[in-house]
Design a protein around this motif. Structure first.
Motif, PDB file in Angstrom:
ATOM      1  N   ALA A 329       0.832  -1.216   0.000  1.00  0.00           N
ATOM      2  CA  ALA A 329       0.000   0.000   0.000  1.00  0.00           C
ATOM      3  C   ALA A 329       0.863   1.261   0.000  1.00  0.00           C
ATOM      4  N   GLN A 330       1.988   1.209   0.696  1.00  0.00           N
ATOM      5  CA  GLN A 330       2.894   2.356   0.765  1.00  0.00           C
ATOM      6  C   GLN A 330       3.706   2.519  -0.517  1.00  0.00           C
ATOM      7  N   SER A 331       3.838   1.448  -1.301  1.00  0.00           N
ATOM      8  CA  SER A 331       4.714   1.485  -2.482  1.00  0.00           C
ATOM      9  C   SER A 331       4.300   2.581  -3.472  1.00  0.00           C
ATOM     10  N   GLU A 332       3.018   2.935  -3.460  1.00  0.00           N
ATOM     11  CA  GLU A 332       2.527   4.013  -4.333  1.00  0.00           C
ATOM     12  C   GLU A 332       3.198   5.341  -3.997  1.00  0.00           C
ATOM     13  N   PHE A 333       3.647   5.483  -2.760  1.00  0.00           N
ATOM     14  CA  PHE A 333       4.229   6.749  -2.281  1.00  0.00           C
ATOM     15  C   PHE A 333       5.727   6.608  -1.982  1.00  0.00           C
ATOM     16  N   SER A 334       6.350   5.611  -2.604  1.00  0.00           N
ATOM     17  CA  SER A 334       7.773   5.364  -2.328  1.00  0.00           C
ATOM     18  C   SER A 334       8.602   5.508  -3.598  1.00  0.00           C
ATOM     19  N   GLN A 335       9.905   5.672  -3.406  1.00  0.00           N
ATOM     20  CA  GLN A 335      10.801   5.668  -4.561  1.00  0.00           C
ATOM     21  C   GLN A 335      12.089   4.953  -4.177  1.00  0.00           C
ATOM     22  N   LEU A 336      12.732   4.341  -5.174  1.00  0.00           N
ATOM     23  CA  LEU A 336      13.993   3.651  -4.930  1.00  0.00           C
ATOM     24  C   LEU A 336      14.989   4.607  -4.295  1.00  0.00           C
ATOM     25  N   GLN A 337      15.671   4.140  -3.271  1.00  0.00           N
ATOM     26  CA  GLN A 337      16.675   4.966  -2.592  1.00  0.00           C
ATOM     27  C   GLN A 337      17.904   5.111  -3.479  1.00  0.00           C
ATOM     28  N   ARG A 338      18.112   6.323  -4.002  1.00  0.00           N
ATOM     29  CA  ARG A 338      19.284   6.594  -4.834  1.00  0.00           C
ATOM     30  C   ARG A 338      19.859   7.947  -4.432  1.00  0.00           C
ATOM     31  N   VAL A 339      20.693   7.921  -3.400  1.00  0.00           N
ATOM     32  CA  VAL A 339      21.357   9.136  -2.930  1.00  0.00           C
ATOM     33  C   VAL A 339      22.828   8.825  -2.662  1.00  0.00           C
ATOM     34  N   GLY A 340      23.671   9.845  -2.815  1.00  0.00           N
ATOM     35  CA  GLY A 340      25.095   9.690  -2.558  1.00  0.00           C
ATOM     36  C   GLY A 340      25.395   9.708  -1.074  1.00  0.00           C
ATOM     37  N   GLY A 341      26.612   9.338  -0.728  1.00  0.00           N
ATOM     38  CA  GLY A 341      27.022   9.165   0.662  1.00  0.00           C
ATOM     39  C   GLY A 341      26.911  10.410   1.524  1.00  0.00           C
ATOM     40  N   LYS A 342      26.925  11.607   0.915  1.00  0.00           N
ATOM     41  CA  LYS A 342      26.889  12.837   1.715  1.00  0.00           C
ATOM     42  C   LYS A 342      25.472  13.225   2.133  1.00  0.00           C
ATOM     43  N   PHE A 343      24.492  12.413   1.769  1.00  0.00           N
ATOM     44  CA  PHE A 343      23.109  12.676   2.180  1.00  0.00           C
ATOM     45  C   PHE A 343      22.893  12.396   3.664  1.00  0.00           C
ATOM     46  N   TRP A 344      23.517  11.339   4.175  1.00  0.00           N
ATOM     47  CA  TRP A 344      23.105  10.766   5.447  1.00  0.00           C
ATOM     48  C   TRP A 344      23.376  11.620   6.671  1.00  0.00           C
ATOM     49  N   ASP A 345      24.614  11.995   6.911  1.00  0.00           N
ATOM     50  CA  ASP A 345      24.959  12.692   8.166  1.00  0.00           C
ATOM     51  C   ASP A 345      24.290  14.063   8.312  1.00  0.00           C
ATOM     52  N   PRO A 346      24.294  14.906   7.262  1.00  0.00           N
ATOM     53  CA  PRO A 346      23.658  16.222   7.427  1.00  0.00           C
ATOM     54  C   PRO A 346      22.166  16.130   7.761  1.00  0.00           C
ATOM     55  N   VAL A 347      21.465  15.182   7.135  1.00  0.00           N
ATOM     56  CA  VAL A 347      20.027  15.029   7.404  1.00  0.00           C
ATOM     57  C   VAL A 347      19.813  14.523   8.831  1.00  0.00           C
ATOM     58  N   THR A 348      20.636  13.580   9.254  1.00  0.00           N
ATOM     59  CA  THR A 348      20.555  13.073  10.627  1.00  0.00           C
ATOM     60  C   THR A 348      20.802  14.195  11.632  1.00  0.00           C
ATOM     61  N   ASN A 349      21.837  14.989  11.416  1.00  0.00           N
ATOM     62  CA  ASN A 349      22.163  16.079  12.345  1.00  0.00           C
ATOM     63  C   ASN A 349      21.010  17.071  12.454  1.00  0.00           C
TER      64      ASN A 349
END
Length: 378
Positions: A329-349
């Motif tokens: 049901a959620q797949s309609e609102f999802s997209q394949l995760q395609r981000v580079g390595g610099k996405f993770w830490d700044p968003v977490t912080n």
């Protein structure tokens, strides 16, 4: 008897018992053709790439990994193209084949088609109407002195708030760096609108940002009555909540007086064969065995994970799983995760600071500008 084939396998720590059973059936099936020494080592699927590329020739022969690492592994020469791609394409769901491919070339064996997240809730506390809105759920939890949780220390989950707002993030054509518009000041929904909506949720006594491990512990001790997680927790949650176990697509949340459907990253677990394996022929056979229809079915039965194999996914048991149904049901609102390595830490912080109520008092726009600068850094 043929020479001994030594095969080293990496897989998720929680998969050890399942994999040992699969190794045993593999050895029985090929008894007489070769003797095997198969060793297993726990290795997180989410950072398999880094462990493997640190020592390719000394790494595992066969390994499980999350699909967002396939391009980097193929580019580094760790994966060779699959020798029988048509067979794999025909027997697996199209989204999982896409997830295992780079530029239409298949590099790995699809294993699951369930690497996403959705809502778990305890039916004893929430009505069908309640679960449509995260803000409403948080109110209900607060009234009962309980919690709704989500892991804002993981950028993977934080994407849920931005993904359906018109604000964008993704990979540039170089396959390494990111583009990101989460700090936009124009448009129907601005970056600060999303950040303020997150602040509003975080300020409620009915919400907590907790890791997946803490979410499960809270379900078990009764303090948590809903949370956002994935199929890997379905068996453990059903043990506690029993017939009150509910699973659904993600709710909407209130943002700038609008109701925004929460988005999600989707993905698959894949099985790779090390291009540098000393026993590549048998490594390929083992990878095929682990990802076969029967062993994907076994994986679902023991671990609740959704098969990528078309026939296994179509089985009545899989179709009846509340967790798998919620994921679909959620797949309609999802997209394949395609981000580079610099996405993770700044968003977490950023998200961890918001979860704490922005104690520094730094303006939300300033925080978003810094986030985008760091996410898009070259």
């Amino acid at each position: 008897m043929s020479a001994k084939s030594v095969l080293h396998v990496w897989g998720g720590e929680e998969d050890e018992a399942l994999l040992e059973e699969i190794f045993s059936s593999f050895q029985s099936h090929y008894a007489g053709q070769a003797t095997f020494q198969i060793t297993y080592q726990p290795q997180s699927e989410s950072n398999c790439k880094d462990a493997l590329l640190a020592d390719l020739e000394g790494g595992a022969d066969v390994f499980a990994f999350a699909d967002d690492q396939v391009a980097a592994l193929a580019a580094a020469g760790a994966l060779d193209p699959i020798e029988n791609p048509e067979e794999i394409r025909e027997s697996n769901l199209p989204a999982s084949v896409e997830a295992a491919s780079v530029d239409d070339t298949l590099y790995a064996y699809p294993l699951t088609a369930d690497n996403g997240y959705f809502l778990y809730y305890n039916k004893a506390y929430f009505s069908e109407e309640d679960i449509q809105s995260l803000n409403r759920m948080v109110e209900v939890a607060a009234k009962h002195g309980r919690l709704v949780t989500m892991d804002w220390s993981s950028a993977w989950y934080v994407y849920a708030f931005f993904g359906n707002t018109g604000l964008k993030v993704g990979l540039n054509e170089d396959g390494l760096t990111n583009y990101c518009t989460w700090n936009d000041t124009e448009g129907a929904i601005r970056g600060i609108d999303v950040a303020q909506a997150m602040m509003d949720i975080a300020s409620s006594p009915g919400f907590a940002s907790l890791t997946d491990t803490d979410f499960l512990a809270g379900v078990q001790d009764g303090s948590i009555i809903a949370g956002i997680s994935g199929v890997w927790n379905s068996v453990a949650i059903e043990k506690v909540w029993g017939e009150n176990t509910g699973a659904a697509k993600l709710p909407v949340y209130t943002c700038k007086n609008q109701q925004i459907q929460m988005a999600s990253f989707s993905g698959c677990k894949l099985i790779g064969v090390n291009a540098y394996s000393q026993h590549k022929e048998w490594a390929i056979k083992l990878a095929e065995w682990i990802s076969s229809e029967s062993n994907q079915t076994l994986r679902f039965e023991q671990r609740g994970q959704g098969p990528s194999n078309i026939r296994a996914a179509a089985s009545p048991k899989v179709q009846e799983s509340p967790a798998i149904a919620a994921l679909l049901a959620q797949s309609e609102f999802s997209q394949l995760q395609r981000v580079g390595g610099k996405f993770w830490d700044p968003v977490t912080n950023f998200a961890e600071n918001i979860a704490e109520g922005n104690p520094s008092g730094t303006s939300l726009q300033e925080q978003l500008d810094r986030l985008v600068e760091e996410v898009t850094a070259r």
